[in-house]
Scaffold this motif. Sequence first.
Motif, PDB file in Angstrom:
ATOM      1  N   ASP A 184       0.826  -1.214   0.000  1.00  0.00           N
ATOM      2  CA  ASP A 184       0.000   0.000   0.000  1.00  0.00           C
ATOM      3  C   ASP A 184       0.858   1.261   0.000  1.00  0.00           C
ATOM      4  O   ASP A 184       0.447   2.299  -0.530  1.00  0.00           O
ATOM      5  CB  ASP A 184      -0.970   0.004   1.192  1.00  0.00           C
ATOM      6  CG  ASP A 184      -0.337  -0.451   2.488  1.00  0.00           C
ATOM      7  OD1 ASP A 184       0.393  -1.453   2.486  1.00  0.00           O
ATOM      8  OD2 ASP A 184      -0.558   0.194   3.520  1.00  0.00           O
ATOM      9  N   GLY A 185       2.065   1.181   0.570  1.00  0.00           N
ATOM     10  CA  GLY A 185       2.961   2.341   0.512  1.00  0.00           C
ATOM     11  C   GLY A 185       3.555   2.460  -0.877  1.00  0.00           C
ATOM     12  O   GLY A 185       3.489   3.509  -1.523  1.00  0.00           O
ATOM     13  N   MET A 226      -0.412  -5.992  -1.738  1.00  0.00           N
ATOM     14  CA  MET A 226      -0.575  -6.579  -0.410  1.00  0.00           C
ATOM     15  C   MET A 226      -0.795  -5.430   0.561  1.00  0.00           C
ATOM     16  O   MET A 226       0.141  -4.725   0.923  1.00  0.00           O
ATOM     17  CB  MET A 226       0.677  -7.385  -0.047  1.00  0.00           C
ATOM     18  CG  MET A 226       0.726  -8.696  -0.790  1.00  0.00           C
ATOM     19  SD  MET A 226       2.388  -9.356  -0.840  1.00  0.00           S
ATOM     20  CE  MET A 226       2.789  -9.003  -2.541  1.00  0.00           C
ATOM     21  N   ASN A 266      -1.596  -3.756   3.955  1.00  0.00           N
ATOM     22  CA  ASN A 266      -1.632  -3.941   5.418  1.00  0.00           C
ATOM     23  C   ASN A 266      -1.832  -2.601   6.123  1.00  0.00           C
ATOM     24  O   ASN A 266      -1.610  -2.489   7.329  1.00  0.00           O
ATOM     25  CB  ASN A 266      -0.362  -4.653   5.919  1.00  0.00           C
ATOM     26  CG  ASN A 266       0.899  -3.976   5.412  1.00  0.00           C
ATOM     27  OD1 ASN A 266       0.870  -2.830   4.974  1.00  0.00           O
ATOM     28  ND2 ASN A 266       2.014  -4.682   5.470  1.00  0.00           N
ATOM     29  N   ILE A 295      -0.167   0.024   6.282  1.00  0.00           N
ATOM     30  CA  ILE A 295       1.007   0.524   7.022  1.00  0.00           C
ATOM     31  C   ILE A 295       2.246   0.380   6.150  1.00  0.00           C
ATOM     32  O   ILE A 295       2.258  -0.440   5.238  1.00  0.00           O
ATOM     33  CB  ILE A 295       1.162  -0.267   8.357  1.00  0.00           C
ATOM     34  CG1 ILE A 295       1.955   0.489   9.416  1.00  0.00           C
ATOM     35  CG2 ILE A 295       1.800  -1.633   8.140  1.00  0.00           C
ATOM     36  CD1 ILE A 295       1.143   1.430  10.229  1.00  0.00           C
ATOM     37  N   TYR A 296       3.285   1.160   6.436  1.00  0.00           N
ATOM     38  CA  TYR A 296       4.593   0.885   5.844  1.00  0.00           C
ATOM     39  C   TYR A 296       5.266  -0.112   6.778  1.00  0.00           C
ATOM     40  O   TYR A 296       5.771   0.282   7.838  1.00  0.00           O
ATOM     41  CB  TYR A 296       5.475   2.137   5.795  1.00  0.00           C
ATOM     42  CG  TYR A 296       5.072   3.263   4.866  1.00  0.00           C
ATOM     43  CD1 TYR A 296       3.910   3.232   4.114  1.00  0.00           C
ATOM     44  CD2 TYR A 296       5.894   4.371   4.733  1.00  0.00           C
ATOM     45  CE1 TYR A 296       3.575   4.278   3.267  1.00  0.00           C
ATOM     46  CE2 TYR A 296       5.577   5.419   3.895  1.00  0.00           C
ATOM     47  CZ  TYR A 296       4.400   5.366   3.164  1.00  0.00           C
ATOM     48  OH  TYR A 296       4.076   6.423   2.336  1.00  0.00           O
ATOM     49  N   GLY A 297       5.268  -1.375   6.434  1.00  0.00           N
ATOM     50  CA  GLY A 297       5.860  -2.387   7.312  1.00  0.00           C
ATOM     51  C   GLY A 297       7.380  -2.279   7.341  1.00  0.00           C
ATOM     52  O   GLY A 297       7.993  -2.185   8.407  1.00  0.00           O
TER      53      GLY A 297
HETATM   54 MG   LIG Z   1       2.172  -1.892   3.624  1.00  0.00          MG
END
Ligand SMILES: [Mg+2]
Lengths: 277, 175
Positions: free
Chosen positions: A99-100, A125, A127, A129-131
């Motif tokens: 998503d980032g 994918m 989530n 957030i920036y994992g």
């Molecule tokens: Mg992400």
Amino acid sequence: MSATLAPACRPADYRSAVKPIWCPGCGDYHVLMAFTRAFAELGVRPEQVAVVSGIGCSSRIPAYMNCYGFHGVHGRSLAVAAGLKIVRPDLTVVVASGDGDGYSIGGNHFLHACRRNVDLTYVVMDNHIYGMTKGQPSPTTEPDFDTALAPGGTGVRPFHPLVIALASGANFVARAFSGNPAETAGILVEAVRHPGFSFVEVLSPCVTYRPDQRAWKDRVHRAPVDATDDAARAARRVMTDDGFNLGVLYRGNRPPYAPPAGKAITDLAELEREFEL
Amino acid sequence: MSADAPRAASLVDLYAIAYQIEADAVERYTMLADQMEMHNNPALVDVFRDLARAEGIHRDQICRMAGDFDVAAHAHKVARWRIGESPESADLGAAQYLMTPHDALQMALAAEQRALEFFRELLGNAVDADVRHLAAELVEEETGHVALCHRLLLRYPPPAGGRPAGDPDPPASQA
Ligand SMILES: [Mg+2]
Ligand SMILES: Cc1ncc(C[n+]2csc(CCOP(=O)(O)OP(=O)(O)O)c2C)c(N)n1
Ligand code: SF4
């Protein structure tokens, strides 16, 4: 890449020997399983597949696969993939993003890839957030998700990727959940087979920075209605659903992008002359 | 049994289904062992490798029982779960880098119980005598595995004092 493989490939044939470094529990493990199962089901051999990605935990997928791979620049995977598909239409090109990667830095490419409708499959994918960079909010993060970097939350309305894909011209739109790898693989198979630009949002929990997402498995459910070929209707549906509806939501019938007819320039010197001012 | 679970219409179908269930279990435990290796949790690497080895023995045993028949190829055709996962697949989503051998065995117990339930239901619905016979054997086998997990859980109790309330090595979040 393995030189000799059995005629029909099994999912394991698409896995490289590199062991993933994702956190245990990360949804991306399931997405990797879904990719390998989908390619086995499609019957495309590893040398007929290219997986292109940008940067992020999710974008590490090409390293873990036995097929052509390109771990590209942050947010630019779609540009690389479109170029590759246009010059090598024989390849099955699948793009892996987060998503980032896909909606922040790569957001503009997303719009134009949908519009251009090159025959490839884009898997994000998501989530929220920036994992990889340790938990900064992304365009899909809830406005009240409280972090030290965004105290009290960003307060900003999340981006709606499926609606944007529909409005921009994507020819196939679906939502999947990583925790259902069999179902996700089935959706990927359909997405690859559908002509034009196919967009699959995979809800894939980041158990480290969003441990709350472990509960997604109890929230997801199958979309109550079948896919439509009416983009406006599909957009209305996804704007009013709870964000956890799974399945194929839209199957369009726009013809995929075809390069203009005419002589393709393959000689570099000739190409340079074309651009001379 | 989930709605999309494959049905065993014949003995070879059941061999294929049993094979696929064990093959999926091997895959999951191997993935979990690899994850624990990458996250430097050696105790868990051993537990998951042992579980993968045990399931592998069972998978190979099913192949031998099927004789010359190509179970793997038949499994590709008939042993498919299109929505859910096969019953003995450990839940990758439940893994955590600080999990203990006790947690891993709880995960294995849940998987064995699902497999036992699956074969029990299959036995209950089977009409063909050969299918019934093999299903009964598989029920017996899985009952043994469930009992083994219970015994192993006694050998690997939860950590004394319980699990730490918080993560002693929390992710270096910038959040
Ligand atoms: Mg992400
Ligand atoms: C040009 C550039 N800008 C910023 C970064 C730092 N960066 C690396 S990954 C990432 C975000 C990834 O988030 P997402 O795509 O959601 O992937 P996830 O890790 O959550 O799977 C950022 C900002 C970078 N690598 N390159
Ligand atoms: S940080 Fe999050 S997204 Fe990255 S590997 Fe860990 S769980 Fe997955």
